[in-house]
Design a protein around this motif. Structure first.
Motif, PDB file in Angstrom:
ATOM      1  N   ASP A  77     -62.668  13.656  14.542  1.00  0.00           N
ATOM      2  CA  ASP A  77     -63.374  13.951  15.789  1.00  0.00           C
ATOM      3  C   ASP A  77     -62.452  13.813  16.995  1.00  0.00           C
ATOM      4  O   ASP A  77     -62.549  14.593  17.956  1.00  0.00           O
ATOM      5  N   LEU A  78     -61.558  12.835  16.968  1.00  0.00           N
ATOM      6  CA  LEU A  78     -60.631  12.654  18.080  1.00  0.00           C
ATOM      7  C   LEU A  78     -59.566  13.743  18.105  1.00  0.00           C
ATOM      8  O   LEU A  78     -59.037  14.063  19.181  1.00  0.00           O
ATOM      9  N   ALA A  79     -59.232  14.295  16.939  1.00  0.00           N
ATOM     10  CA  ALA A  79     -58.214  15.345  16.883  1.00  0.00           C
ATOM     11  C   ALA A  79     -58.784  16.733  17.147  1.00  0.00           C
ATOM     12  O   ALA A  79     -58.012  17.687  17.289  1.00  0.00           O
ATOM     13  N   ALA A  80     -60.092  16.865  17.221  1.00  0.00           N
ATOM     14  CA  ALA A  80     -60.708  18.172  17.462  1.00  0.00           C
ATOM     15  C   ALA A  80     -60.460  18.619  18.901  1.00  0.00           C
ATOM     16  O   ALA A  80     -60.173  17.792  19.779  1.00  0.00           O
ATOM     17  N   PRO A  81     -60.554  19.916  19.171  1.00  0.00           N
ATOM     18  CA  PRO A  81     -60.379  20.392  20.557  1.00  0.00           C
ATOM     19  C   PRO A  81     -61.432  19.820  21.489  1.00  0.00           C
ATOM     20  O   PRO A  81     -62.558  19.529  21.083  1.00  0.00           O
ATOM     21  N   THR A  82     -61.048  19.667  22.749  1.00  0.00           N
ATOM     22  CA  THR A  82     -61.971  19.124  23.746  1.00  0.00           C
ATOM     23  C   THR A  82     -63.053  20.147  24.066  1.00  0.00           C
ATOM     24  O   THR A  82     -62.741  21.285  24.429  1.00  0.00           O
ATOM     25  N   LEU A 108     -69.997  24.100  29.891  1.00  0.00           N
ATOM     26  CA  LEU A 108     -70.968  24.696  28.975  1.00  0.00           C
ATOM     27  C   LEU A 108     -71.429  23.739  27.889  1.00  0.00           C
ATOM     28  O   LEU A 108     -72.612  23.675  27.577  1.00  0.00           O
ATOM     29  N   ALA A 109     -70.510  22.985  27.306  1.00  0.00           N
ATOM     30  CA  ALA A 109     -70.870  22.112  26.181  1.00  0.00           C
ATOM     31  C   ALA A 109     -71.237  20.716  26.648  1.00  0.00           C
ATOM     32  O   ALA A 109     -72.299  20.192  26.286  1.00  0.00           O
ATOM     33  N   PHE A 110     -70.390  20.087  27.457  1.00  0.00           N
ATOM     34  CA  PHE A 110     -70.626  18.691  27.833  1.00  0.00           C
ATOM     35  C   PHE A 110     -71.795  18.561  28.812  1.00  0.00           C
ATOM     36  O   PHE A 110     -72.726  17.788  28.573  1.00  0.00           O
ATOM     37  N   LEU A 111     -71.763  19.308  29.904  1.00  0.00           N
ATOM     38  CA  LEU A 111     -72.844  19.232  30.892  1.00  0.00           C
ATOM     39  C   LEU A 111     -74.024  20.118  30.531  1.00  0.00           C
ATOM     40  O   LEU A 111     -75.158  19.817  30.885  1.00  0.00           O
ATOM     41  N   ASN A 135     -64.079  14.013  25.612  1.00  0.00           N
ATOM     42  CA  ASN A 135     -64.608  14.019  26.981  1.00  0.00           C
ATOM     43  C   ASN A 135     -64.866  12.607  27.477  1.00  0.00           C
ATOM     44  O   ASN A 135     -64.544  12.269  28.627  1.00  0.00           O
ATOM     45  N   TYR A 136     -65.449  11.768  26.622  1.00  0.00           N
ATOM     46  CA  TYR A 136     -65.700  10.384  27.010  1.00  0.00           C
ATOM     47  C   TYR A 136     -64.389   9.624  27.231  1.00  0.00           C
ATOM     48  O   TYR A 136     -64.308   8.765  28.132  1.00  0.00           O
ATOM     49  N   ALA A 137     -63.355   9.918  26.436  1.00  0.00           N
ATOM     50  CA  ALA A 137     -62.060   9.258  26.628  1.00  0.00           C
ATOM     51  C   ALA A 137     -61.448   9.657  27.969  1.00  0.00           C
ATOM     52  O   ALA A 137     -60.897   8.805  28.692  1.00  0.00           O
ATOM     53  N   ALA A 138     -61.565  10.934  28.321  1.00  0.00           N
ATOM     54  CA  ALA A 138     -61.053  11.371  29.620  1.00  0.00           C
ATOM     55  C   ALA A 138     -61.825  10.735  30.772  1.00  0.00           C
ATOM     56  O   ALA A 138     -61.238  10.342  31.797  1.00  0.00           O
ATOM     57  N   LEU A 139     -63.140  10.602  30.607  1.00  0.00           N
ATOM     58  CA  LEU A 139     -63.933   9.935  31.646  1.00  0.00           C
ATOM     59  C   LEU A 139     -63.554   8.463  31.775  1.00  0.00           C
ATOM     60  O   LEU A 139     -63.530   7.922  32.889  1.00  0.00           O
ATOM     61  N   SER A 140     -63.256   7.808  30.663  1.00  0.00           N
ATOM     62  CA  SER A 140     -62.849   6.397  30.716  1.00  0.00           C
ATOM     63  C   SER A 140     -61.539   6.227  31.475  1.00  0.00           C
ATOM     64  O   SER A 140     -61.390   5.298  32.283  1.00  0.00           O
TER      65      SER A 140
END
Length: 255
Positions: free
Chosen positions: A99-104, A109-112, A143-148
């Protein structure tokens, strides 16, 4: 005219699948969005049917403006049960390195969620809340890692002393790395190299305490965790764009 029960004959090709078995198959096949939508639909149907019956009964009585205390208590109890299950849940239980290696996923469109679409709702049951949190954490882990990281950077910006301490720690460890590689301390003088490592560790602990860097870390971790849990709980599940190659229960796509 024959009754409706005798109009239908038993068909050996028709299957009656119990709900737990169907839910298990949908979960194993990756159709989690169907589970999410079906749970939301059943919850909304039950909540919409009870007010209609209550309105009909209240119209015949003189206490139509009073709220049914039983239904209100049941709603509060269901909300508390769902909230407790979310707080006690481990959101990283199903997270893997894949899951961590998958594309962001796409942020817009997807996250929000697509604009104008009903992409968020409160999970009506604790089972649906656990399903949403674990699956959304797997899908939007990057996405959550980037937000952190962004939240931690904002905390450092609001706390200048912590920012200076972070920069000083980076300078200390970069100096130790340069000295070990420049003079070959790991092979020529391992005792001196160990002394530099222990000195850097002591300096790091002192800088963290003096510059209050631990508070910035605690604030960033707590705020990032709260944002992640809120988004993962309210974000509705959508069909996954990445099929599971190991799953053989998928329908064959027509050519």
């Amino acid at each position: 005219m024959s009754s409706s029960s005798s109009s239908f004959k038993p068909n050996p090709l028709s299957l009656s699948v119990p709900d737990p078995a169907l839910d298990r198959w949908l979960r194993d096949s990756g159709y989690l969005d169907i589970l999410d939508s079906s749970a939301s639909a059943s919850a909304s149907a039950s909540t919409s049917s009870s007010p209609s019956a209550t309105t009909t009964t209240a119209a015949a009585s003189s206490t139509s403006t009073l709220i049914n205390p039983t239904s209100a208590a049941a709603a509060v109890l269901a909300f508390a049960r769902t909230l407790a299950s979310v707080l006690a849940l481990n959101p990283f239980a199903r997270l893997s390195t894949t899951d961590l290696a998958a594309p962001t996923p796409s942020w817009s469109l997807a996250f929000l969620g697509p604009p104008g679409a009903a992409s968020y709702s409160w999970p009506p049951t604790s089972t649906q809340a656990r399903l949403r949190v674990q699956e959304n954490v797997r899908r939007y882990a990057r996405n959550y890692a980037a937000l952190s990281i962004l939240v931690f950077a904002c905390c450092l910006y609001r706390m200048p002393m912590a920012l200076l301490g972070m920069l000083a720690i980076l300078i200390v460890w970069e100096s130790v790395r340069y000295c070990r590689e420049r003079w070959g301390l790991a092979t020529r003088a391992p005792g001196v190299g160990q002394f530099l490592l222990h000195s850097a560790q002591i300096a790091t602990a002192v800088l963290v305490y003096v510059c209050s860097l631990q508070f910035a870390l605690v604030y960033a971790i707590g705020l990032s965790y709260a944002v992640m849990m809120l988004h993962a709980s309210f974000r509705k599940l959508t069909p996954s764009s990445l099929p599971d190659p190991g799953n053989r229960n998928r329908r064959l796509q027509p050519k």
